[in-house]
Design a protein around this motif. Structure first.
Motif: not given
Ligand SMILES: Nc1nc2c(c(=O)[nH]1)N[C@H]1C(S)=C(S)[C@@H](COP(=O)(O)OP(=O)(O)OC[C@H]3O[C@@H](n4cnc5c(=O)[nH]c(N)nc54)[C@H](O)[C@@H]3O)O[C@H]1N2
Ligand SMILES: Nc1nc2c(c(=O)[nH]1)N[C@H]1C(S)=C(S)[C@@H](COP(=O)(O)OP(=O)(O)OC[C@H]3O[C@@H](n4cnc5c(=O)[nH]c(N)nc54)[C@H](O)[C@@H]3O)O[C@H]1N2
Ligand code: SF4
Ligand SMILES: [Mo]
Length: 678
Positions: A13-14, A47, A112, A222, A300, A302, A438, A561, A569, A665
């Motif tokens: 998580c960030y 969570k 993870t 998308p 974006v 994926r 990160y 998506l 998580m 996605h």
């Molecule tokens: N609560 C919570 N937090 C997490 C996670 C979790 O599972 N839950 N996972 C963790 C992990 S491992 C990671 S990698 C990160 C991921 O976190 P983020 O980098 O935010 O990635 P995602 O949640 O996959 O998607 C982010 C956004 O990409 C958008 N998206 C989908 N397709 C497209 C497209 O074609 N174009 C554009 N511009 N946007 C698009 C989606 O609508 C979504 O809002 O979060 C981390 N944090």
């Protein structure tokens, strides 16, 4: 007697929140956010607040001893065995495979479970030494983006320092959802920047919390990001917002994309992306005027052409000169190297006699199904039966009786159900480690606050013991956690010991904000940002970013998506009863236009079907989605879900254009009303 241990959340998580573990008479009483921690400010996300006070410490749910399978694969019947027996059985099977020259047919998946530098990476030494094949973890997450940025900037792991935002006029968040994936940075970084006058622009197909709060939300279709980005470049050029001097000195190949820039007017992009031309112009002018930060989300990339999208987004940074100066830059992630840490000193690639082999997660199902290429599977820190593409095919392959399968986890998951041997891991509350956010450039201590459940052991200790039983002798396989942590601390230049760090919880390693690529020398072959890349051509890719974008789904299909859920998580916490309540029924969010067209009302059941699988879900109707686009959040546990599947049952083995990465996605489905419960 009450005491408080400061530790750090090691989820992927960030935020890397500081945690205060409240203990009474040495036993954990409550897990809270650390009030002294700059990011957590006394609050965990919902969570973790639930799961760390719930299933994470529930001795009935946690694995407390090694198990051997007594039922059929997938049935989930196991009997306890002592560690010595478990390790001896594993050693015998692996040694036999190694003796037959089949070491590379031992496959291991990891990701993870914990991002601790020891718990997340030390076991790789063991697999390097025996010559196993790694399922490249990034290929199920962010590999396309990493490879694309590495081609262009020479490095994907040196990001902006968030502290420079005080000098930014604009923050552009492209394909990330901080309101779910980085809830504290959403409040502390994004909303605080906005309140201080920084214009926040979000580019995302869905109206998530961060998008709703933004100054501008470009709600594009998308897969049309390339058209939007070239249109922004078109406006920048027209408005004289290219940084000509920076381009001349530091960018290679700008002229090679001039045709695509000229072609993609905002009006044309509006027709492709579904975003008004005037909004594209407004966003472009704000970003171009700068100084601007660009947060590149993992969502974006994926998608099928996610690597190309990242190359075009990198061109936004390069041609507007929004880098190498205060308040400007891009963020994908800040890696350990920027804090002086050499991860190869943890993973020891030199222990391998041949370069370690790797495959893509997208090929996991096919690999595991083939007895000629997979004889054993180790999964640790990873739940592929819930997280990986082609879920049905992965689970079918896991039923292979001749696949020797060892799972290392805190819980019985959908994946451990197939294992021959299940090994119980200690959680982050039960061992020391180092955590690097990160997002920013801090370093944090993960501090042992309790004894492991039962006879569970930290990941590192499990592999030290297995190495000993296998008669391996390389000293690196027996280095203690304390020694590794001390070595890593030295690499960072931190003056104190681990005990000093543990007292403070988190430290910032740089007193002044860092400027991204301040030297303006980029670690590419030319020393410039390479819009035109010979290395790309060597990898079989086009020399320059292409103007290609997705068409809308065909004939009534819906693009699904599956981004980060607010309550999970990845798949973690899917077995917590309180989290399950918060999650409610497994559902698909559809736009009112699509729901009406298909004939679905709120709460109806619908079946999503494509060439890879099918899934029946309850329907939620909301304008958070857009026409032709549905949302199914990732992470449900198949075995805790009616229908025994989650959204990955619909995800095919389709790879991104760059990096052989996942395309979750880009999934398209037909949706039909379903009768009754799933
Ligand atoms: N609560 C919570 N937090 C997490 C996670 C979790 O599972 N839950 N996972 C963790 C992990 S491992 C990671 S990698 C990160 C991921 O976190 P983020 O980098 O935010 O990635 P995602 O949640 O996959 O998607 C982010 C956004 O990409 C958008 N998206 C989908 N397709 C497209 C497209 O074609 N174009 C554009 N511009 N946007 C698009 C989606 O609508 C979504 O809002 O979060 C981390 N944090
Ligand atoms: N459809 C769809 N699928 C996706 C995504 C998506 O956006 N959409 N996102 C993808 C992304 S970004 C990622 S990163 C992957 C993540 O996928 P995974 O790496 O599978 O992540 P988790 O599902 O959280 O599984 C981690 C496992 O590690 C266990 N664990 C926790 N702590 C420890 C520990 O200390 N030791 C050991 N041995 N185990 C531990 C947890 O109990 C859990 O079972 O999922 C991917 N899957
Ligand atoms: S998952 Fe992220 S937001 Fe939640 S407590 Fe951990 S670091 Fe903080
Ligand atoms: Mo991820």
């Amino acid at each position: 007697m009450q005491d408080i241990i400061k530790t750090t959340c090691p989820r992927d998580c960030y935020d890397a929140c500081g945690i205060a573990v409240v203990r009474k008479d040495g036993q954990i009483a409550k897990i809270l956010g650390d009030p002294d921690h700059a990011v957590a400010q006394g609050r965990l996300c919902g969570k973790c607040a639930i799961a760390y006070n719930g299933v994470w410490r529930d001795v009935k749910a946690r694995l407390g001893q090694p198990l051997r399978r007594v039922g059929t694969k997938g049935e989930g019947r196991f009997a306890p065995i002592p560690w010595d027996d478990a390790l001896a059985q594993i050693a015998t099977r692996l040694q036999d495979m190694i003796a037959r020259g089949d070491a590379h047919k031992i496959i291991h998946t990891h990701y993870t479970g914990t991002v601790g530098l020891v718990g997340g990476w030390y076991p790789i030494r063991f697999f390097n030494r025996i010559g196993a094949t790694e399922v490249d973890p990034d290929t199920v997450c962010n590999k396309a983006g990493h490879v694309a940025l590495e081609l262009m900037f020479g490095d994907s792991l040196h990001a902006f320092d968030p502290r420079t935002v005080t000098q930014s006029k604009t923050l552009l968040i492209w394909g990330a959802n901080p309101s779910h994936a980085a809830p504290h940075q959403d409040r502390n970084f994004v909303q605080r920047a906005k309140a201080a006058g920084t214009k926040v622009i979000v580019v995302d197909p869905i109206s998530h919390g961060t998008a709703k709060a933004a100054d501008i939300h470009l709600k594009l279709a998308p897969g049309t990001d390339t058209a939007l980005a070239f249109a922004i470049l078109h406006v920048l050029e027209r408005e004289n917002l290219f940084d000509r001097q920076f381009i001349a000195d530091h960018v290679l190949g700008a002229e090679a994309i001039a045709g695509s820039i000229a072609e993609m007017t905002p009006e044309r992009a509006a027709g492709i992306c579904g975003v008004a031309a005037a909004m594209i112009e407004e966003a472009a002018i704000a970003y171009g005027a700068g100084p601007s930060l660009l947060w590149l989300g993992q969502g974006v990339q994926r998608q099928r052409y996610g690597g190309n999208v990242f190359r075009v987004l990198a061109a936004l940074v390069a041609l507007s000169g929004n880098i190498s100066k205060p308040g400007a830059g891009f963020l994908y992630m800040n890696g350990p190297g920027g804090r002086g840490i050499d991860m190869s000193s943890v993973t020891c690639p030199d222990l391998a006699s041949d370069p370690p082999a790797a495959i893509s997660h997208v090929d996991l199902a096919a690999t595991l199904a083939d007895a000629n290429i997979a004889k054993a599977l180790f999964n640790w820190n990873n739940n592929p039966a819930a997280s990986s593409p082609q879920q049905r095919q992965v689970r079918a392959a896991l039923t292979r009786e001749d696949l020797f399968h060892v799972a290392v986890d805190l819980f019985h998951t959908d994946t451990t159900a197939y294992a021959d041997i299940v090994l119980p891991a200690a959680s982050f509350l039960e061992c020391d480690d180092l955590i690097l956010s990160y997002f920013d450039l801090t370093m944090s201590a993960q501090v042992k606050a309790a004894s492991p459940i039962g006879v569970a052991l930290p990941n590192s200790e499990i592999f030290r013991r297995l190495s000993a039983v296998m008669g391996l002798t390389a000293p690196e396989l027996f280095e203690s956690d304390d020694d590794i942590i001390a070595k890593l601390l030295k690499q960072t230049g931190y003056a104190g010991t681990f005990a000093d760090l543990a007292k403070r919880g988190t430290v910032t390693l740089f007193s002044e904000p860092r400027i991204q690529f301040e030297s303006r020398r980029f670690p590419t072959p030319s020393g410039k940002i390479e819009l035109m890349s010979d290395r790309a051509v060597e990898q079989g890719l086009p020399a320059v970013p292409q103007l290609i974008f997705d068409e809308p789904p065909k004939a009534g299909r819906i693009r699904i998506l599956s981004p980060a859920s607010m309550w999970q998580m990845n798949s973690s916490y899917g077995n917590d009863a309180m989290i399950q309540k918060r999650l409610g029924k497994p559902s698909v969010i559809l736009h009112p236009v699509d729901a009406a067209r298909i004939g679905l009302a709120e709460g109806d059941m619908a079946t999503l079907r494509n060439e890879t699988g099918y899934l029946t879900l309850a329907v939620t109707i909301s304008e958070t989605a857009q026409p032709n686009v549905g949302i199914v959040y990732k992470g449900r546990w198949p075995n805790a879900t009616l229908g025994d599947a989650n959204v990955n049952v619909l995800v095919p083995n389709c790879k991104s254009d760059i990096g052989a990465s996942t395309t979750v996605h880009s999934v398209e489905v037909d949706i039909l009303p379903a009768r009754g419960a799933p």
